[in-house]
Design an enzyme around this catalytic site. Structure first.
Site, mmCIF file in Angstrom:
data_model
loop_
_atom_site.group_PDB
_atom_site.id
_atom_site.type_symbol
_atom_site.label_atom_id
_atom_site.label_comp_id
_atom_site.label_asym_id
_atom_site.label_seq_id
_atom_site.Cartn_x
_atom_site.Cartn_y
_atom_site.Cartn_z
ATOM 1 N N SER A 86 0.878 -1.240 -0.121
ATOM 2 C CA SER A 86 0.013 -0.017 0.135
ATOM 3 C C SER A 86 0.867 1.305 -0.027
ATOM 4 O O SER A 86 1.954 1.428 0.611
ATOM 5 C CB SER A 86 -0.790 0.057 1.227
ATOM 6 N N GLU A 129 0.331 3.876 1.683
ATOM 7 C CA GLU A 129 0.238 3.992 3.132
ATOM 8 C C GLU A 129 1.422 4.041 3.732
ATOM 9 O O GLU A 129 1.940 4.518 4.533
ATOM 10 C CB GLU A 129 -0.751 3.340 3.949
ATOM 11 N N TYR A 171 -1.473 0.124 10.506
ATOM 12 C CA TYR A 171 -1.705 -0.266 9.261
ATOM 13 C C TYR A 171 -0.635 0.067 8.303
ATOM 14 O O TYR A 171 -0.138 -1.157 7.924
ATOM 15 C CB TYR A 171 -3.114 0.284 8.736
HETATM 16 P P1 NAP Z 1 -11.412 -4.542 1.663
HETATM 17 O O1 NAP Z 1 -12.743 -4.172 0.714
HETATM 18 O O2 NAP Z 1 -11.649 -4.029 3.047
HETATM 19 O O3 NAP Z 1 -11.452 -6.137 1.496
HETATM 20 C C1 NAP Z 1 -10.616 -6.869 2.513
HETATM 21 C C2 NAP Z 1 -10.921 -8.266 2.698
HETATM 22 O O4 NAP Z 1 -10.324 -9.001 3.572
HETATM 23 C C3 NAP Z 1 -12.217 -8.469 3.227
HETATM 24 O O5 NAP Z 1 -13.036 -9.527 2.269
HETATM 25 C C4 NAP Z 1 -12.321 -8.878 4.447
HETATM 26 O O6 NAP Z 1 -13.164 -9.986 4.811
HETATM 27 C C5 NAP Z 1 -10.934 -9.961 4.244
HETATM 28 N N1 NAP Z 1 -10.236 -10.140 5.472
HETATM 29 C C6 NAP Z 1 -10.093 -9.170 6.493
HETATM 30 N N2 NAP Z 1 -9.316 -9.892 7.678
HETATM 31 C C7 NAP Z 1 -9.415 -11.098 7.347
HETATM 32 C C8 NAP Z 1 -8.838 -12.270 7.900
HETATM 33 N N3 NAP Z 1 -8.185 -12.353 9.081
HETATM 34 N N4 NAP Z 1 -8.846 -13.573 7.211
HETATM 35 C C9 NAP Z 1 -9.284 -13.655 5.928
HETATM 36 N N5 NAP Z 1 -9.719 -12.600 5.339
HETATM 37 C C10 NAP Z 1 -9.757 -11.276 6.105
HETATM 38 O O7 NAP Z 1 -10.091 -3.984 0.858
HETATM 39 P P2 NAP Z 1 -9.845 -3.926 -0.631
HETATM 40 O O8 NAP Z 1 -10.093 -2.215 -0.642
HETATM 41 O O9 NAP Z 1 -10.435 -4.552 -1.341
HETATM 42 O O10 NAP Z 1 -8.305 -3.880 -0.654
HETATM 43 C C11 NAP Z 1 -7.768 -5.379 -0.933
HETATM 44 C C12 NAP Z 1 -6.129 -5.159 -0.435
HETATM 45 O O11 NAP Z 1 -5.370 -4.316 -0.625
HETATM 46 C C13 NAP Z 1 -6.095 -5.072 1.258
HETATM 47 O O12 NAP Z 1 -5.046 -5.622 1.547
HETATM 48 C C14 NAP Z 1 -5.734 -3.616 1.463
HETATM 49 O O13 NAP Z 1 -5.173 -3.314 2.600
HETATM 50 C C15 NAP Z 1 -4.920 -3.331 0.382
HETATM 51 N N6 NAP Z 1 -4.709 -2.023 -0.163
HETATM 52 C C16 NAP Z 1 -5.879 -1.407 -0.586
HETATM 53 C C17 NAP Z 1 -5.925 -0.036 -1.274
HETATM 54 C C18 NAP Z 1 -7.291 0.626 -1.423
HETATM 55 O O14 NAP Z 1 -6.908 1.876 -1.822
HETATM 56 N N7 NAP Z 1 -8.393 -0.108 -1.554
HETATM 57 C C19 NAP Z 1 -4.819 0.458 -1.608
HETATM 58 C C20 NAP Z 1 -3.448 -0.127 -1.401
HETATM 59 C C21 NAP Z 1 -3.639 -1.557 -0.483
HETATM 60 P P3 NAP Z 1 -14.555 -9.477 5.718
HETATM 61 O O15 NAP Z 1 -15.378 -9.001 4.437
HETATM 62 O O16 NAP Z 1 -14.959 -10.680 6.285
HETATM 63 O O17 NAP Z 1 -14.250 -8.227 6.458
HETATM 64 O O1 G4F Z 2 -10.465 6.991 2.678
HETATM 65 P P1 G4F Z 2 -9.516 6.665 3.905
HETATM 66 O O2 G4F Z 2 -9.988 6.039 4.919
HETATM 67 O O3 G4F Z 2 -8.391 5.930 3.244
HETATM 68 P P2 G4F Z 2 -6.745 5.940 3.617
HETATM 69 O O4 G4F Z 2 -6.509 6.236 4.983
HETATM 70 O O5 G4F Z 2 -5.946 6.761 2.435
HETATM 71 O O6 G4F Z 2 -6.329 4.380 3.405
HETATM 72 C C1 G4F Z 2 -7.016 3.720 2.094
HETATM 73 O O7 G4F Z 2 -5.747 3.798 1.242
HETATM 74 C C2 G4F Z 2 -4.489 3.228 1.603
HETATM 75 C C3 G4F Z 2 -3.625 3.268 0.282
HETATM 76 O O8 G4F Z 2 -3.018 4.616 0.393
HETATM 77 C C4 G4F Z 2 -5.017 1.707 1.742
HETATM 78 F F1 G4F Z 2 -3.802 0.986 1.734
HETATM 79 C C5 G4F Z 2 -6.111 1.509 2.950
HETATM 80 O O9 G4F Z 2 -6.305 -0.059 2.834
HETATM 81 C C6 G4F Z 2 -7.295 2.259 2.447
HETATM 82 O O10 G4F Z 2 -7.742 1.779 1.316
HETATM 83 O O11 G4F Z 2 -9.090 8.292 4.182
HETATM 84 C C7 G4F Z 2 -8.531 9.008 3.268
HETATM 85 C C8 G4F Z 2 -8.397 10.424 3.877
HETATM 86 C C9 G4F Z 2 -7.546 10.424 5.164
HETATM 87 O O12 G4F Z 2 -6.458 11.243 5.139
HETATM 88 C C10 G4F Z 2 -8.430 10.590 6.389
HETATM 89 O O13 G4F Z 2 -7.913 10.951 7.498
HETATM 90 O O14 G4F Z 2 -9.442 11.059 4.298
HETATM 91 C C11 G4F Z 2 -9.334 11.394 5.443
HETATM 92 N N1 G4F Z 2 -10.701 11.504 6.220
HETATM 93 C C12 G4F Z 2 -11.461 12.866 6.681
HETATM 94 N N2 G4F Z 2 -12.658 12.530 6.965
HETATM 95 C C13 G4F Z 2 -11.567 10.638 6.308
HETATM 96 C C14 G4F Z 2 -13.003 11.129 6.976
HETATM 97 N N3 G4F Z 2 -11.570 9.028 6.409
HETATM 98 C C15 G4F Z 2 -12.555 8.445 6.475
HETATM 99 N N4 G4F Z 2 -12.391 7.103 6.596
HETATM 100 N N5 G4F Z 2 -13.491 8.843 7.156
HETATM 101 C C16 G4F Z 2 -13.818 10.313 7.587
HETATM 102 O O15 G4F Z 2 -14.850 10.667 7.937
#
Ligand code: NAP
Ligand code: G4F
Length: 368
Positions: A135, A137, A158
């Site tokens: 990520s 992050e 995280y």
């Molecule tokens: P997501 O919608 O939160 O999906 C995560 C999945 O992992 C869910 O199906 C969840 O199951 C499952 N999970 C959580 N804990 C588990 C455990 N202990 N054992 C087995 N399964 C488990 O996340 P996403 O946005 O699809 O992201 C996919 C991956 O990419 C994650 O690893 C995330 O950290 C990474 N990532 C995401 C972003 C982004 O912007 N979306 C960016 C960079 C990296 P439940 O439904 O039961 O909770």
């Molecule tokens: O949407 P966010 O929660 O995403 P964040 O923290 O960037 O993380 C996501 O992207 C990562 C990749 O860089 C992934 F690895 C991670 O799994 C996830 O998918 O927050 C984005 C920004 C943050 O700066 C947060 O402080 O939005 C700001 N924010 C402001 N108000 C909020 C809110 N975030 C959330 N979730 N909820 C609020 O009310």
């Protein structure tokens, strides 16, 4: 005829897992997934695929089993049963804010979980490629733009857990010669995004405001900058990373960055609202300049103990080597998510989908 490949996806029920499953099924893969036990159904995003493709004999297009990244023997059993050619490890506690309260379980899933999978592949001598969902992050407070050589200075439990997972993956590649690659993905969103991430929270609650169910959107830090792409585009990058002739690490991003304010303004622009700001600090509000209606306010509850101020990815390496580039950019992404929520919440609240045209009319009548 060549035998189709088998891919195993952890986190198959998540946002990315659902798009990746669709993508791989279209490519002719057999897809195998793990879900963990939940007290409430956690397969909503893939129910349409389960209905069409699932078989229980582990021979058809789609099979799913219960397993948990915190349970090493369940992972071992799943890998031995599925015998995958490729493993996509997408399962994670993926919410950065929640990782501050649930730090240890986040570390157990996001870091030790990676070790459990790679250890099984190595010890059981399973011949498969491994993709790790790393990520942006992990870059934390490193100034933008960020690429594969940028120092990683994570700010959250995280980010630290994901950085450990990233290094565990590299170590298995370097020490044991395994095909283990990291995709360092910047934020990617979609209509299937979890409802407590900021983009989806905004499009969903804004829809509720338009439909008169909620008064306003309450958020935390509005000044953070994110490089937001579309999940559907990013899962193709994951696949390309594993089709490359050698294991490696790649940044995947759009190369554009916007603040949360920009996102809010663009949502409003879709329904002809001009959003402006007044007040300072926690008393700041976002309001409609035509009607005076308050649409956004701040609650420090949503502030994080430490913040990642600015993410902007430089994905030149992936563009050149993998020939990957994003198709959906910021404005189209916002429009896609808002239209989806108007349809979905329209159905739930009004009993029918609401169109963008109708939303514009409703928006013009909003008053405090
Ligand atoms: P997501 O919608 O939160 O999906 C995560 C999945 O992992 C869910 O199906 C969840 O199951 C499952 N999970 C959580 N804990 C588990 C455990 N202990 N054992 C087995 N399964 C488990 O996340 P996403 O946005 O699809 O992201 C996919 C991956 O990419 C994650 O690893 C995330 O950290 C990474 N990532 C995401 C972003 C982004 O912007 N979306 C960016 C960079 C990296 P439940 O439904 O039961 O909770
Ligand atoms: O949407 P966010 O929660 O995403 P964040 O923290 O960037 O993380 C996501 O992207 C990562 C990749 O860089 C992934 F690895 C991670 O799994 C996830 O998918 O927050 C984005 C920004 C943050 O700066 C947060 O402080 O939005 C700001 N924010 C402001 N108000 C909020 C809110 N975030 C959330 N979730 N909820 C609020 O009310």
């Amino acid at each position: 005829m060549t035998e189709s490949k088998t891919a195993m996806i952890t986190g198959i029920g998540g946002q990315d897992g659902s798009y990746l499953t669709e993508f791989l099924l279209k490519k002719g893969y057999k897809v195998r997934g793990i879900i963990r036990r939940g007290s409430y159904p956690n397969t909503k995003r893939i129910d349409h695929l389960i209905e069409k493709y699932e078989s229980f004999d582990n021979k058809g297009e789609l099979s799913i089993t219960y397993s948990d990244l915190t349970d090493a023997s369940s992972i071992r059993n799943a890998i031995e049963m599925f015998k995958p050619d490729e493993i996509y490890n997408l399962a994670a506690q993926s919410h950065v804010g929640i990782s501050f309260t649930n730090g240890i379980s986040t570390f157990d899933i996001n870091a030790r979980g990676v070790f459990r999978i790679l250890d099984t592949i190595r010890n059981k001598g399973i011949n498969c490629k491994y993709y790790q969902a790393s990520s942006s992050e992990m870059f934390g407070i490193s100034p933008p733009p960020q690429n594969e050589s940028t120092p990683m200075l994570p700010q959250s439990p995280y980010g630290i857990a994901k950085l450990a997972g990233y290094h565990i993956t590299k170590m298995h590649r370097n020490a044991y010669g395994m095909f283990a690659s990291n995709g360092i993905l910047f934020n990617h969103e979609s209509p299937r995004r979890g409802v407590n991430f900021v983009t989806r929270k905004i499009t969903r609650i804004f829809t509720e405001v338009i439909l008169g169910k909620t008064d306003r959107i309450v958020l935390g830090n509005l000044d953070a900058k994110r490089d937001w792409g579309f999940s559907g585009d990013y899962v193709e990058a994951m696949w390309r990373i594993l089709q490359h002739n050698e294991p490696d690490d790649f940044v995947i991003s759009t190369g554009e960055t916007y603040t949360i304010r920009d996102f809010l303004k663009e949502v409003c622009r879709n329904v002809d609202i001009n959003l402006e700001w007044k007040g300072t600090g926690v008393d700041e509000i976002g309001y409609d300049t035509n009607t005076g209606k308050t649409l956004v306010s701040i609650n420090p509850y949503y502030f994080r103990p430490a913040e990642v101020p600015a993410l902007l990815g430089d994905s030149t390496k992936a563009r050149e080597i993998l020939k990957w580039k994003p198709k959906v950019m910021f404005k189209d992404l916002v429009n896609m998510m808002l239209k989806h929520d108007l349809e979905e919440r329209g159905n739930e609240i009004r009993g029918r989908p609401v169109s963008l045209e109708e939303a514009k009319e409703l928006a013009s009548k909003l008053r405090n």
